[in-house]
Enzyme design. Structure first.
Site, short mmCIF file in Angstrom:
data_model
loop_
_atom_site.label_atom_id
_atom_site.label_comp_id
_atom_site.label_asym_id
_atom_site.label_seq_id
_atom_site.Cartn_x
_atom_site.Cartn_y
_atom_site.Cartn_z
N ILE A 24 0.82 -1.22 0.00
CA ILE A 24 0.00 0.00 0.00
C ILE A 24 0.85 1.27 0.00
O ILE A 24 0.39 2.34 -0.37
CB ILE A 24 -1.00 -0.03 1.18
CG1 ILE A 24 -2.08 1.04 0.97
CG2 ILE A 24 -0.28 0.16 2.53
CD1 ILE A 24 -3.38 0.74 1.65
N THR A 25 2.12 1.14 0.40
CA THR A 25 2.99 2.32 0.41
C THR A 25 3.65 2.55 -0.95
O THR A 25 4.38 3.53 -1.11
CB THR A 25 4.09 2.17 1.49
OG1 THR A 25 4.76 0.91 1.24
CG2 THR A 25 3.51 2.18 2.88
N ASP B 98 4.57 -8.28 9.12
CA ASP B 98 5.64 -8.98 8.40
C ASP B 98 4.99 -10.03 7.51
O ASP B 98 4.50 -11.07 7.99
CB ASP B 98 6.61 -9.62 9.41
CG ASP B 98 7.72 -10.38 8.71
OD1 ASP B 98 7.74 -10.38 7.46
OD2 ASP B 98 8.56 -10.98 9.41
N LEU C 71 -0.09 -6.45 -3.80
CA LEU C 71 0.74 -5.61 -4.68
C LEU C 71 2.19 -5.59 -4.24
O LEU C 71 3.06 -5.12 -4.98
CB LEU C 71 0.22 -4.16 -4.67
CG LEU C 71 -1.28 -3.92 -4.87
CD1 LEU C 71 -1.57 -2.42 -4.86
CD2 LEU C 71 -1.74 -4.52 -6.18
N ALA C 72 2.48 -6.06 -3.02
CA ALA C 72 3.85 -5.91 -2.49
C ALA C 72 4.83 -6.74 -3.30
O ALA C 72 4.51 -7.84 -3.74
CB ALA C 72 3.90 -6.34 -1.03
N SER D 20 2.78 -9.19 -14.08
CA SER D 20 3.42 -8.20 -14.94
C SER D 20 3.57 -8.71 -16.38
O SER D 20 3.77 -9.91 -16.61
CB SER D 20 4.80 -7.90 -14.37
OG SER D 20 5.62 -7.31 -15.33
N GLU E 6 6.10 -8.50 -17.90
CA GLU E 6 7.47 -9.06 -18.00
C GLU E 6 7.44 -10.58 -18.06
O GLU E 6 8.44 -11.21 -18.39
CB GLU E 6 8.32 -8.60 -16.82
CG GLU E 6 8.55 -7.10 -16.78
CD GLU E 6 9.80 -6.64 -17.52
OE1 GLU E 6 10.73 -7.44 -17.64
OE2 GLU E 6 9.83 -5.49 -17.98
N TYR F 207 12.98 -11.01 -12.10
CA TYR F 207 11.68 -10.41 -11.76
C TYR F 207 10.56 -11.12 -12.53
O TYR F 207 9.54 -11.53 -11.97
CB TYR F 207 11.72 -8.92 -12.11
CG TYR F 207 10.37 -8.22 -12.03
CD1 TYR F 207 9.86 -7.79 -10.82
CD2 TYR F 207 9.61 -7.99 -13.19
CE1 TYR F 207 8.63 -7.13 -10.76
CE2 TYR F 207 8.39 -7.35 -13.13
CZ TYR F 207 7.90 -6.91 -11.92
OH TYR F 207 6.69 -6.28 -11.87
N LYS G 22 7.26 -13.28 -11.21
CA LYS G 22 5.88 -12.93 -11.56
C LYS G 22 5.19 -14.12 -12.24
O LYS G 22 4.01 -14.37 -12.01
CB LYS G 22 5.87 -11.69 -12.47
CG LYS G 22 6.27 -10.42 -11.76
CD LYS G 22 5.18 -10.01 -10.79
CE LYS G 22 5.54 -8.85 -9.91
NZ LYS G 22 4.53 -8.49 -8.91
N HIS H 48 2.86 1.12 -15.89
CA HIS H 48 1.99 2.25 -15.57
C HIS H 48 2.71 3.17 -14.59
O HIS H 48 3.42 2.73 -13.71
CB HIS H 48 0.64 1.78 -15.03
CG HIS H 48 0.72 0.72 -13.99
ND1 HIS H 48 0.93 -0.61 -14.29
CD2 HIS H 48 0.63 0.80 -12.65
CE1 HIS H 48 0.96 -1.30 -13.18
NE2 HIS H 48 0.79 -0.48 -12.16
P1 NDP Z 1 6.31 -0.05 -5.89
O1 NDP Z 1 7.74 -0.46 -6.04
O2 NDP Z 1 5.97 1.38 -5.97
O3 NDP Z 1 5.75 -0.60 -4.51
C1 NDP Z 1 6.16 -1.84 -4.01
C2 NDP Z 1 5.49 -2.10 -2.69
O4 NDP Z 1 5.91 -3.37 -2.25
C3 NDP Z 1 5.87 -1.10 -1.60
O5 NDP Z 1 4.74 -0.85 -0.79
C4 NDP Z 1 6.94 -1.84 -0.83
O6 NDP Z 1 6.97 -1.51 0.55
C5 NDP Z 1 6.41 -3.27 -0.92
N1 NDP Z 1 7.47 -4.25 -0.69
C6 NDP Z 1 8.60 -4.43 -1.38
N2 NDP Z 1 9.32 -5.41 -0.84
C7 NDP Z 1 8.61 -5.87 0.24
C8 NDP Z 1 8.82 -6.88 1.22
N3 NDP Z 1 9.91 -7.63 1.22
N4 NDP Z 1 7.88 -7.06 2.18
C9 NDP Z 1 6.78 -6.28 2.19
N5 NDP Z 1 6.52 -5.31 1.29
C10 NDP Z 1 7.43 -5.13 0.33
O7 NDP Z 1 5.50 -0.90 -6.99
P2 NDP Z 1 4.20 -0.48 -7.80
O8 NDP Z 1 3.23 0.14 -6.90
O9 NDP Z 1 4.63 0.24 -9.03
O10 NDP Z 1 3.68 -1.90 -8.29
C11 NDP Z 1 2.80 -2.67 -7.49
C12 NDP Z 1 2.87 -4.11 -7.92
O11 NDP Z 1 2.52 -4.18 -9.31
C13 NDP Z 1 4.26 -4.72 -7.79
O12 NDP Z 1 4.13 -6.05 -7.38
C14 NDP Z 1 4.80 -4.66 -9.21
O13 NDP Z 1 5.74 -5.68 -9.46
C15 NDP Z 1 3.54 -4.86 -10.02
N6 NDP Z 1 3.62 -4.29 -11.35
C16 NDP Z 1 3.81 -2.94 -11.48
C17 NDP Z 1 3.93 -2.38 -12.73
C18 NDP Z 1 4.15 -0.92 -12.90
O14 NDP Z 1 4.38 -0.49 -14.05
N7 NDP Z 1 4.06 -0.11 -11.86
C19 NDP Z 1 3.83 -3.21 -13.94
C20 NDP Z 1 3.59 -4.61 -13.67
C21 NDP Z 1 3.47 -5.11 -12.42
P3 NDP Z 1 8.00 -0.44 1.19
O15 NDP Z 1 7.32 0.89 1.03
O16 NDP Z 1 8.11 -0.90 2.57
O17 NDP Z 1 9.27 -0.54 0.39
#
Ligand code: NDP
Length: 327
Positions: free
Chosen positions: A4-5, A56, A78-79, A123, A125, A147, A151, A177
């Protein structure tokens, strides 16, 4: 909502709150302490109205209590490690995070809240270097990065739990996006920030790799609507979500620098080191199934998206100017 962050989490939280949902956001404990920081933009990660929980995702024992208490109607996963080059630098951590957490979530929902509908952020990808295009739900999966492998594996787990246990579990196969919340390591944001910084005299040049590189880029705000629609469907299925239009990096430069009335060619230098090794070739979404069954299509043009990002980054420049003056 996990993640969510991140960029999408922020937009999805707003989307769900606007529709009257009670939203629970699961946040890494270390990030939870910093929810109010502005990481990449003028607004912080915190969204008023969300119930944030330090959690966690790797810890099996926490899930039962959470799901028993919340019994969520919908779960958006989404994480994950989301930047392809990071997955080459830390492949083991990417596997542990991206595949293991998805499997934990599926197991927890199967055991403790089997009526919950699950969305997984897969994704484009997963298609790697597709030999046919545009790509749809039946295009062969052949990832070309760690990656992409994670996925693809999670996507298969979603499919497996849907078939084996009858869970309402779905993947959105998301094409790129972007938004003002994208980190500057992504080329769209690198360009919007450079256009704003050059226009305000804070930067005098921009270095990129291959400006003829093409992608199917859309707006994150449109994509979270797609995620939500996937879980409102009558049947659990996977859907490709993407604009179906190619944009080159050159087009991004035109859109961004037009917004600030500058000619990008005066500021750009090319460094081939920025061109990704083992990069994938021009993926393009065929989102006709989502259009037909979910009524989803991308509403925001690439011009509107880049203008939104540049306008945001101009404000960011103003804000840093003000805080420097105040200091
Ligand atoms: P972001 O990188 O902006 O956000 C990733 C999120 O995952 C953050 O909230 C981060 O938390 C959390 N996260 C990362 N590692 C961990 C962990 N080990 N444990 C818990 N939380 C974790 O990604 P997007 O919002 O852009 O994308 C959302 C999802 O969509 C992702 O899974 C991405 O792979 C997928 N996606 C995105 C695309 C895009 O173009 N944006 C395209 C295709 C797929 P923290 O804030 O704590 O780091």
């Amino acid at each position: 909502v996990t993640g969510i962050t991140g960029q999408d989490g922020w937009y999805l939280a707003h989307h769900l709150l606007e529709r009257g949902y009670e939203v629970i956001g699961l946040v890494r404990p270390e990030t939870y302490r910093e929810l109010h920081r502005c990481r990449y933009g003028i607004e912080s990660d915190y969204v008023e109205g969300v119930s944030y929980r330090p959690f966690d995702l790797h810890c099996d024992s926490s899930w039962e209590a959470l799901l028993d208490e919340a019994k969520p109607d919908e779960f958006y996963h989404l994480a994950g490690i989301s930047f392809v080059p990071d997955s080459w630098n830390m492949p083991v951590e990417t596997i542990q995070t991206n595949i293991a957490i998805t499997t934990r979530i599926l197991e927890a929902i199967r055991q403790f809240s089997a009526e919950t509908r699950i969305f997984y952020a897969c994704s484009s990808e997963v298609f790697g270097r597709p030999e046919t295009g545009p790509q749809h739900e039946l295009t062969p999966i052949r990832p070309v990065s760690p990656y992409g492998v994670t996925k693809a594996a999670s996507h298969s787990m979603i499919d497996l739990y849907r078939r084996q246990y009858g869970l309402f579990a779905c993947s959105g196969i998301l094409f790129n996006h972007e938004s003002p919340r994208r980190p500057p390591s992504f080329v769209t944001r690198k360009i919007s920030m450079a256009a704003a910084a050059i226009a305000t005299g804070k930067q005098d040049s921009l270095m990129l790799g291959n400006i003829d590189s093409r992608r199917d880029w859309g707006y994150a705000g449109d994509f979270v609507d797609g995620m939500w629609r996937v879980l409102q469907a009558t049947e659990a299925k996977d859907y490709v979500i993407g604009t179906g239009n190619h944009t080159t990096v050159r087009d991004l430069l035109n859109c961004a620098f037009d917004r600030v009335g500058l000619d990008w060619s005066k500021y750009l230098s090319i460094d081939p080191r920025f061109a990704r090794a083992n990069d994938i070739q021009a993926p393009l979404a065929d989102a006709s199934l989502a259009r037909k069954e979910l009524g989803w299509s991308a509403r925001t043009s690439i011009q509107e998206l880049m203008q939104m990002m540049v306008d945001h980054d101009l404000k960011l420049c103003e804000q840093s100017e003000t805080s420097i003056r105040a200091a």
